[in-house]
Design a protein around this motif. Sequence first.
Motif, PDB file in Angstrom:
ATOM      1  N   THR A  51      76.958 -46.016 -87.530  1.00 18.37           N
ATOM      2  CA  THR A  51      76.626 -45.534 -86.349  1.00 18.37           C
ATOM      3  C   THR A  51      75.357 -46.334 -85.570  1.00 18.37           C
ATOM      4  N   VAL A  52      74.186 -46.358 -86.345  1.00 17.83           N
ATOM      5  CA  VAL A  52      73.215 -47.325 -85.809  1.00 17.83           C
ATOM      6  C   VAL A  52      73.524 -48.572 -84.794  1.00 17.83           C
ATOM      7  N   HIS A  53      74.278 -49.188 -85.852  1.00 14.98           N
ATOM      8  CA  HIS A  53      74.500 -50.568 -85.363  1.00 14.98           C
ATOM      9  C   HIS A  53      75.409 -50.485 -84.165  1.00 14.98           C
ATOM     10  N   GLU A  54      76.205 -49.434 -84.085  1.00 18.76           N
ATOM     11  CA  GLU A  54      77.281 -49.079 -82.880  1.00 18.76           C
ATOM     12  C   GLU A  54      76.482 -48.761 -81.708  1.00 18.76           C
ATOM     13  N   SER A  55      75.582 -47.903 -82.031  1.00 20.52           N
ATOM     14  CA  SER A  55      74.750 -47.543 -80.688  1.00 20.52           C
ATOM     15  C   SER A  55      73.745 -48.673 -80.117  1.00 20.52           C
ATOM     16  N   GLU A  56      73.282 -49.556 -81.133  1.00 20.58           N
ATOM     17  CA  GLU A  56      72.591 -50.570 -80.838  1.00 20.58           C
ATOM     18  C   GLU A  56      73.260 -51.618 -79.912  1.00 20.58           C
ATOM     19  N   ALA A  57      74.497 -51.875 -80.224  1.00 20.75           N
ATOM     20  CA  ALA A  57      75.405 -52.794 -79.684  1.00 20.75           C
ATOM     21  C   ALA A  57      75.561 -52.257 -78.223  1.00 20.75           C
ATOM     22  N   VAL A  58      75.696 -50.820 -77.990  1.00 22.38           N
ATOM     23  CA  VAL A  58      75.889 -50.300 -76.742  1.00 22.38           C
ATOM     24  C   VAL A  58      74.691 -50.447 -76.011  1.00 22.38           C
ATOM     25  N   ALA A  59      73.600 -50.324 -76.484  1.00 20.97           N
ATOM     26  CA  ALA A  59      72.302 -50.530 -75.647  1.00 20.97           C
ATOM     27  C   ALA A  59      72.147 -51.950 -75.229  1.00 20.97           C
ATOM     28  N   VAL A  60      72.464 -52.779 -76.354  1.00 19.19           N
ATOM     29  CA  VAL A  60      72.132 -54.365 -75.858  1.00 19.19           C
ATOM     30  C   VAL A  60      72.987 -54.644 -74.641  1.00 19.19           C
ATOM     31  N   ARG A  61      74.303 -54.323 -74.749  1.00 19.08           N
ATOM     32  CA  ARG A  61      75.329 -54.737 -73.437  1.00 19.08           C
ATOM     33  C   ARG A  61      74.743 -54.120 -72.302  1.00 19.08           C
ATOM     34  N   ALA A  62      74.282 -52.846 -72.260  1.00 16.83           N
ATOM     35  CA  ALA A  62      73.707 -52.001 -71.169  1.00 16.83           C
ATOM     36  C   ALA A  62      72.535 -53.043 -70.652  1.00 16.83           C
ATOM     37  N   GLU A  63      71.727 -53.321 -71.522  1.00 14.57           N
ATOM     38  CA  GLU A  63      70.505 -53.957 -71.149  1.00 14.57           C
ATOM     39  C   GLU A  63      70.885 -55.433 -70.634  1.00 14.57           C
ATOM     40  N   ARG A  64      71.772 -55.931 -71.140  1.00 16.50           N
ATOM     41  CA  ARG A  64      72.264 -57.408 -70.640  1.00 16.50           C
ATOM     42  C   ARG A  64      72.873 -57.036 -69.472  1.00 16.50           C
ATOM     43  N   ARG A  65      73.670 -56.200 -68.900  1.00 13.49           N
ATOM     44  CA  ARG A  65      74.390 -55.789 -67.733  1.00 13.49           C
ATOM     45  C   ARG A  65      73.212 -55.621 -66.648  1.00 13.49           C
ATOM     46  N   TRP A  66      72.083 -54.824 -66.899  1.00 10.95           N
ATOM     47  CA  TRP A  66      71.073 -54.638 -65.974  1.00 10.95           C
ATOM     48  C   TRP A  66      70.312 -56.035 -65.832  1.00 10.95           C
ATOM     49  N   ALA A  67      70.145 -56.729 -66.776  1.00  9.38           N
ATOM     50  CA  ALA A  67      69.205 -57.916 -66.732  1.00  9.38           C
ATOM     51  C   ALA A  67      69.933 -58.974 -65.730  1.00  9.38           C
ATOM     52  N   ILE A  68      71.331 -58.859 -65.638  1.00  9.52           N
ATOM     53  CA  ILE A  68      72.228 -59.864 -64.784  1.00  9.52           C
ATOM     54  C   ILE A  68      72.109 -59.329 -63.555  1.00  9.52           C
ATOM     55  N   VAL A  69      72.019 -57.937 -63.172  1.00  6.80           N
ATOM     56  CA  VAL A  69      71.816 -57.452 -61.862  1.00  6.80           C
ATOM     57  C   VAL A  69      70.606 -57.726 -61.300  1.00  6.80           C
ATOM     58  N   VAL A  70      69.486 -57.548 -62.222  1.00  5.66           N
ATOM     59  CA  VAL A  70      68.253 -57.969 -61.577  1.00  5.66           C
ATOM     60  C   VAL A  70      67.979 -59.671 -61.085  1.00  5.66           C
ATOM     61  N   VAL A  71      68.737 -60.321 -62.178  1.00  9.95           N
ATOM     62  CA  VAL A  71      68.564 -61.732 -61.902  1.00  9.95           C
ATOM     63  C   VAL A  71      69.366 -62.187 -60.451  1.00  9.95           C
ATOM     64  N   LEU A  72      70.560 -61.293 -60.410  1.00 10.15           N
ATOM     65  CA  LEU A  72      71.362 -61.667 -59.172  1.00 10.15           C
ATOM     66  C   LEU A  72      70.641 -61.146 -57.969  1.00 10.15           C
ATOM     67  N   ILE A  73      69.969 -60.005 -57.949  1.00 11.84           N
ATOM     68  CA  ILE A  73      69.066 -59.476 -56.799  1.00 11.84           C
ATOM     69  C   ILE A  73      67.998 -60.430 -56.492  1.00 11.84           C
ATOM     70  N   ILE A  74      67.124 -61.018 -57.578  1.00 13.38           N
ATOM     71  CA  ILE A  74      66.132 -61.763 -57.339  1.00 13.38           C
ATOM     72  C   ILE A  74      66.670 -63.194 -56.624  1.00 13.38           C
ATOM     73  N   ALA A  75      67.921 -63.881 -57.079  1.00 12.79           N
ATOM     74  CA  ALA A  75      68.638 -64.812 -56.490  1.00 12.79           C
ATOM     75  C   ALA A  75      68.875 -64.803 -55.169  1.00 12.79           C
ATOM     76  N   MET A  76      69.193 -63.654 -54.733  1.00 14.94           N
ATOM     77  CA  MET A  76      69.771 -63.436 -53.454  1.00 14.94           C
ATOM     78  C   MET A  76      68.555 -63.172 -52.396  1.00 14.94           C
ATOM     79  N   LEU A  77      67.436 -62.730 -52.943  1.00 16.23           N
ATOM     80  CA  LEU A  77      66.243 -62.369 -52.363  1.00 16.23           C
ATOM     81  C   LEU A  77      65.822 -63.883 -52.070  1.00 16.23           C
TER      82      LEU A  77
END
Length: 190
Positions: A8-34
């Motif tokens: 369970t620990v490994h599964e929830s960690e993977a979910v968190a990593v995926r969510a963080e990566r998604r948000w990192a991509i969104v932030v990078v896209l916003i900065i690139a747009m600005l």
Amino acid sequence: MTPIDSGTVHESEAVAVRAERRWAIVVVLIIAMLVATMVFTSLHWASMPPSRVETVDPRTLHISGEFVENNLGTMLDADGKVVVRLIAQRYAFEPQCLVVPAGVPVTFRATSTDAVHGFVVDRTNANVMLIPGFVATFTATFDKSGERLMPCHEYCGTGHQAMWGRVQVIAADEFRAKAKDGARVNCVSR
Ligand code: CUA
């Protein structure tokens, strides 16, 4: 305390990593747009003149074109529009005394022959810079008749503080009578 199932620990960690990566991509896209917006607007403004720029040759103003002496002052256009033409030069406005009708939109067309001058009519929002080589255009409506001051509000040299004119706001009927037959109207005393 029950021990946490290691799967369970490994599964929830993977979910968190995926969510963080998604948000990192969104932030990078916003900065690139600005950054792209900044680059585009700075290049665009550096390479294009602002809209409605009208130029005029300050060396030939007095000789030909719309700013020759007998065309200065206030006139009634063929289509009924009120147009004021004036020039600023060290250290006077020409004409020194403008006549405009009350309650009617008045279009100003003005330029400078030498330095940057400021044009302002007190107690109104008529306020513009007069720059050699460019025609400043704006429209203002004067509600009440009376006399207004028109000082130069941009430092233009040693005589700057003595550079000012007047605007006489008169009834629209009175103005129309003065401006008939294409006359250029002003209130400069002769
Ligand atoms: Cu013209 Cu100050």
